[in-house]
Design a protein around this motif. Sequence first.
Motif, short mmCIF file in Angstrom:
data_model
loop_
_atom_site.label_atom_id
_atom_site.label_comp_id
_atom_site.label_asym_id
_atom_site.label_seq_id
_atom_site.Cartn_x
_atom_site.Cartn_y
_atom_site.Cartn_z
N THR A 98 0.84 -1.19 0.00
CA THR A 98 0.00 0.00 0.00
C THR A 98 0.88 1.24 0.00
OG1 THR A 98 -1.73 -1.17 1.20
CG2 THR A 98 -1.81 1.24 1.22
N LEU A 99 0.76 2.06 -1.03
CA LEU A 99 1.52 3.29 -1.13
C LEU A 99 0.78 4.45 -0.48
CD1 LEU A 99 2.78 2.95 -4.83
CD2 LEU A 99 3.93 2.25 -2.73
N THR A 100 -0.47 4.68 -0.87
CA THR A 100 -1.32 5.71 -0.29
C THR A 100 -2.72 5.14 -0.16
OG1 THR A 100 -1.91 6.66 -2.45
CG2 THR A 100 0.06 7.55 -1.36
N THR A 101 -3.67 5.97 0.28
CA THR A 101 -5.06 5.51 0.37
C THR A 101 -5.66 5.29 -1.01
OG1 THR A 101 -5.77 7.83 0.49
CG2 THR A 101 -5.42 6.67 2.57
N ASN A 102 -5.02 5.84 -2.05
CA ASN A 102 -5.57 5.71 -3.41
C ASN A 102 -4.74 4.80 -4.30
OD1 ASN A 102 -7.63 7.56 -2.80
ND2 ASN A 102 -6.39 9.31 -3.46
N ARG A 103 -3.54 4.38 -3.86
CA ARG A 103 -2.67 3.61 -4.74
C ARG A 103 -2.09 2.40 -4.02
NH1 ARG A 103 1.02 7.77 -8.39
NH2 ARG A 103 -0.72 8.85 -9.42
N THR A 104 -1.92 1.32 -4.79
CA THR A 104 -1.33 0.08 -4.29
C THR A 104 -0.39 -0.47 -5.35
OG1 THR A 104 -3.31 -0.43 -2.98
CG2 THR A 104 -1.81 -2.26 -3.46
N ARG A 105 0.80 -0.92 -4.91
CA ARG A 105 1.78 -1.50 -5.83
C ARG A 105 1.64 -3.02 -5.82
NH1 ARG A 105 6.33 0.52 -8.00
NH2 ARG A 105 6.29 2.30 -6.56
N LEU A 106 1.61 -3.63 -7.03
CA LEU A 106 1.55 -5.07 -7.19
C LEU A 106 2.91 -5.57 -7.64
CD1 LEU A 106 -1.89 -5.50 -9.04
CD2 LEU A 106 -1.44 -5.35 -6.58
N LEU A 107 3.44 -6.59 -6.95
CA LEU A 107 4.75 -7.16 -7.25
C LEU A 107 4.60 -8.62 -7.66
CD1 LEU A 107 6.80 -5.75 -4.23
CD2 LEU A 107 6.70 -4.84 -6.54
N MET A 108 5.42 -9.02 -8.63
CA MET A 108 5.49 -10.42 -9.03
C MET A 108 6.97 -10.79 -9.16
SD MET A 108 4.44 -12.46 -12.50
CE MET A 108 5.95 -11.84 -13.21
N ASP A 109 7.37 -11.89 -8.50
CA ASP A 109 8.76 -12.35 -8.52
C ASP A 109 8.79 -13.81 -8.93
OD1 ASP A 109 9.83 -9.89 -7.58
OD2 ASP A 109 9.22 -10.42 -5.54
N ILE A 110 9.73 -14.11 -9.84
CA ILE A 110 10.04 -15.48 -10.23
C ILE A 110 11.49 -15.72 -9.87
CG2 ILE A 110 10.15 -17.14 -12.12
CD1 ILE A 110 8.05 -15.54 -13.59
#
Length: 242
Positions: A88-100
């Motif tokens: 969660t970055l802010t109340t309006n933004r979220t970062r999605l991560l994918m790792d292989i």
Amino acid sequence: MGKKDMYNCLFLSLTCLCILHGYDAEECVTSVLAKRSSVNIPKGGPLSLSCVVQHCGDDGWTGGWGLSTEGQFLLFSPTPKYHLSNITLTTNRTRLLMDILKVNQSDYGMYQCQITWVEGYTSVGHMTYVNITAAIPPTSVRKVYFRVVMYVSTCLVITLVLVLGLACHIRSKVPSQPPPIPPPNPPPRSRSTRKDKPPTPKPKPKIELVYAALSKGCLEQQNPNPQREAAQPTVYSSLRFS
């Protein structure tokens, strides 16, 4: 204040409220923020991708990272191979991560984020093309390591030479100190000083007196013929030894 001024103030207030309401309504727009890019990953190496979901505080959205192949979108689920996480970055933004952790040749293709909102429509981000290259052989790693070691060794040698040269240069500028002067040797003792000393007195020998008493009887025994020799009186003799 007249009625005209009051109407003007009311009109300005309503106008400001409308502008602010419209600004607040257009401040946040749901979307997926991702850059178009292309990456080359060696076989067996790790892959990490991320995108930002601007949901404007709406928690009802679904979706995430997936692989787009031949017009179809394959959404990834958390598995031992695919590690998915949200930050969660802010109340309006979220970062999605994918790792292989380790990619193989079948992992090449177009990757992107796809989000489905509560209203039912879908938003996608820009695609990231992943190309899988040949694995780096161990010999290449050894060559790189050898080059790094040689470079570091050369830098150390050059630094040591510069430090020694600077030390010699500084030492040459410092005036050399004269050797220390040894203390003067004491003068030898002259023989005259020895002669000046009074001689050691020698001990005087003791004088012994020896008294010898000769009796008349002894003399008569030594002289069997008393008639021929006259009688002699007693003689005292003294001997002195020096």
